[in-house]
Design a protein around this motif. Structure first.
Motif, PDB file in Angstrom:
ATOM      1  N   UNK A 157      -3.182   9.934   8.087  1.00 46.69           N
ATOM      2  CA  UNK A 157      -3.233   9.275   6.642  1.00 46.69           C
ATOM      3  C   UNK A 157      -4.166  10.409   6.394  1.00 46.69           C
ATOM      4  N   UNK A 158      -3.847  10.849   4.717  1.00 43.72           N
ATOM      5  CA  UNK A 158      -4.659  12.228   4.664  1.00 43.72           C
ATOM      6  C   UNK A 158      -4.669  10.977   2.795  1.00 43.72           C
ATOM      7  N   UNK A 159      -4.237   9.677   2.339  1.00 42.54           N
ATOM      8  CA  UNK A 159      -4.509   9.631   1.549  1.00 42.54           C
ATOM      9  C   UNK A 159      -3.633   8.393   1.215  1.00 42.54           C
ATOM     10  N   UNK A 212       0.902  -1.560   0.273  1.00 43.26           N
ATOM     11  CA  UNK A 212      -0.350   0.032  -0.410  1.00 43.26           C
ATOM     12  C   UNK A 212       0.880   1.026   0.151  1.00 43.26           C
ATOM     13  N   UNK A 213       0.298   2.379  -0.159  1.00 46.26           N
ATOM     14  CA  UNK A 213       0.889   3.654  -0.381  1.00 46.26           C
ATOM     15  C   UNK A 213       0.188   4.694   0.251  1.00 46.26           C
ATOM     16  N   UNK A 214       0.543   5.146   1.514  1.00 46.74           N
ATOM     17  CA  UNK A 214       0.083   6.109   2.155  1.00 46.74           C
ATOM     18  C   UNK A 214       0.607   7.222   2.209  1.00 46.74           C
ATOM     19  N   UNK A 215       0.204   8.465   2.155  1.00 50.42           N
ATOM     20  CA  UNK A 215       0.627   9.972   1.984  1.00 50.42           C
ATOM     21  C   UNK A 215       0.344  10.035   4.230  1.00 50.42           C
ATOM     22  N   UNK A 216       0.735  10.759   4.321  1.00 53.07           N
ATOM     23  CA  UNK A 216       0.348  11.089   6.289  1.00 53.07           C
ATOM     24  C   UNK A 216       1.546  13.055   6.184  1.00 53.07           C
ATOM     25  N   UNK A 217       0.482  13.962   6.737  1.00 56.58           N
ATOM     26  CA  UNK A 217       1.017  14.881   7.648  1.00 56.58           C
ATOM     27  C   UNK A 217       1.937  14.747   7.753  1.00 56.58           C
ATOM     28  N   UNK A 222       5.001  10.310   2.278  1.00 55.50           N
ATOM     29  CA  UNK A 222       4.724   9.464   0.978  1.00 55.50           C
ATOM     30  C   UNK A 222       4.927   8.333   1.181  1.00 55.50           C
ATOM     31  N   UNK A 223       4.466   6.838   2.106  1.00 57.26           N
ATOM     32  CA  UNK A 223       5.234   6.018   2.812  1.00 57.26           C
ATOM     33  C   UNK A 223       4.725   4.524   1.234  1.00 57.26           C
ATOM     34  N   UNK A 224       5.771   4.122   1.432  1.00 56.30           N
ATOM     35  CA  UNK A 224       5.345   2.642   0.093  1.00 56.30           C
ATOM     36  C   UNK A 224       5.234   2.120   1.969  1.00 56.30           C
ATOM     37  N   UNK A 225       3.837   0.340   2.200  1.00 57.08           N
ATOM     38  CA  UNK A 225       4.526  -0.371   3.646  1.00 57.08           C
ATOM     39  C   UNK A 225       3.257  -2.566   2.861  1.00 57.08           C
ATOM     40  N   UNK A 226       3.772  -2.811   3.566  1.00 55.13           N
ATOM     41  CA  UNK A 226       3.923  -4.081   3.426  1.00 55.13           C
ATOM     42  C   UNK A 226       3.638  -4.401   4.398  1.00 55.13           C
ATOM     43  N   UNK A 227       2.477  -5.261   4.656  1.00 53.23           N
ATOM     44  CA  UNK A 227       2.048  -6.331   5.900  1.00 53.23           C
ATOM     45  C   UNK A 227       2.322  -5.121   7.570  1.00 53.23           C
ATOM     46  N   UNK A 228       1.588  -3.612   7.012  1.00 51.04           N
ATOM     47  CA  UNK A 228       2.750  -2.699   8.159  1.00 51.04           C
ATOM     48  C   UNK A 228       3.618  -2.553   8.675  1.00 51.04           C
ATOM     49  N   UNK A 229       4.769  -2.859   7.838  1.00 55.34           N
ATOM     50  CA  UNK A 229       5.692  -2.364   7.701  1.00 55.34           C
ATOM     51  C   UNK A 229       6.525  -1.745   6.295  1.00 55.34           C
ATOM     52  N   UNK A 252       4.603  -4.050  -7.796  1.00 63.60           N
ATOM     53  CA  UNK A 252       6.044  -3.733  -8.254  1.00 63.60           C
ATOM     54  C   UNK A 252       5.850  -2.655  -9.532  1.00 63.60           C
ATOM     55  N   UNK A 253       6.226  -1.242  -9.570  1.00 62.89           N
ATOM     56  CA  UNK A 253       6.536  -1.082 -10.908  1.00 62.89           C
ATOM     57  C   UNK A 253       5.540  -0.147 -11.152  1.00 62.89           C
ATOM     58  N   UNK A 254       4.683   0.094 -10.562  1.00 63.09           N
ATOM     59  CA  UNK A 254       3.809   0.881 -10.559  1.00 63.09           C
ATOM     60  C   UNK A 254       3.509   2.376 -10.690  1.00 63.09           C
ATOM     61  N   UNK A 255       2.820   3.418 -11.059  1.00 65.43           N
ATOM     62  CA  UNK A 255       2.477   4.676 -10.917  1.00 65.43           C
ATOM     63  C   UNK A 255       1.075   4.950 -10.928  1.00 65.43           C
ATOM     64  N   UNK A 256       1.301   5.829  -9.204  1.00 65.48           N
ATOM     65  CA  UNK A 256       0.343   6.377  -9.146  1.00 65.48           C
ATOM     66  C   UNK A 256       0.168   8.340  -9.329  1.00 65.48           C
ATOM     67  N   UNK A 257      -1.411   8.271 -10.072  1.00 66.52           N
ATOM     68  CA  UNK A 257      -0.937   9.762 -10.468  1.00 66.52           C
ATOM     69  C   UNK A 257      -2.198  11.116  -9.430  1.00 66.52           C
ATOM     70  N   UNK A 258      -1.889  11.405  -8.764  1.00 64.38           N
ATOM     71  CA  UNK A 258      -2.333  12.433  -7.527  1.00 64.38           C
ATOM     72  C   UNK A 258      -3.031  13.414  -7.524  1.00 64.38           C
ATOM     73  N   UNK A 259      -3.658  13.609  -7.643  1.00 65.55           N
ATOM     74  CA  UNK A 259      -4.101  15.251  -7.578  1.00 65.55           C
ATOM     75  C   UNK A 259      -4.200  16.356  -6.072  1.00 65.55           C
TER      76      UNK A 259
END
Length: 93
Positions: free
Chosen positions: A48-50, A38-43, A75-82, A57-64
């Motif tokens: 968590x805002x997003x 998962x990808x999260x965006x925090x202040x 911006x955090x990349x997480x897997x299994x809460x890590x 792997x190798x994806x692109x996220x377009x964010x308004x």
């Protein structure tokens, strides 16, 4: 026996462009990993805002970013809460 060469650039990475951003940004996810994450965006207060789940792997996220106030975000990349990696995203107006 032939040994395999070590994989280069295997660490998880996030490429954010443009950064600083004003209206939108692109987050490219790279590195060698298996499974989904998962990808999260925090202040700066860790709110968590997003959240975007089930990324591969190798994806692109377009964010308004129109709804984000000017400031610094993570911006955090997480897997299994890590946390696999974290990058700063700066929003300017």
């Amino acid at each position: 026996l032939k040994t395999s060469q070590p994989l280069k650039n295997i660490s998880p990475r996030l490429l954010i462009k443009p950064n600083p951003a004003s209206n939108q940004t692109e987050i490219k996810i790279s590195g060698v990993e298996y499974g989904q994450f998962s990808l999260t965006i925090t202040d700066i207060h860790s709110r968590e805002l997003f959240v975007k789940n089930n990324l591969s792997f190798n994806e692109t996220v377009y964010l308004q970013t129109n709804d984000f106030v000017q400031g610094v975000y993570y911006v955090k990349k997480k897997k299994n809460k890590s946390h696999l990696c974290r990058e700063k995203l700066i929003i300017i107006r």
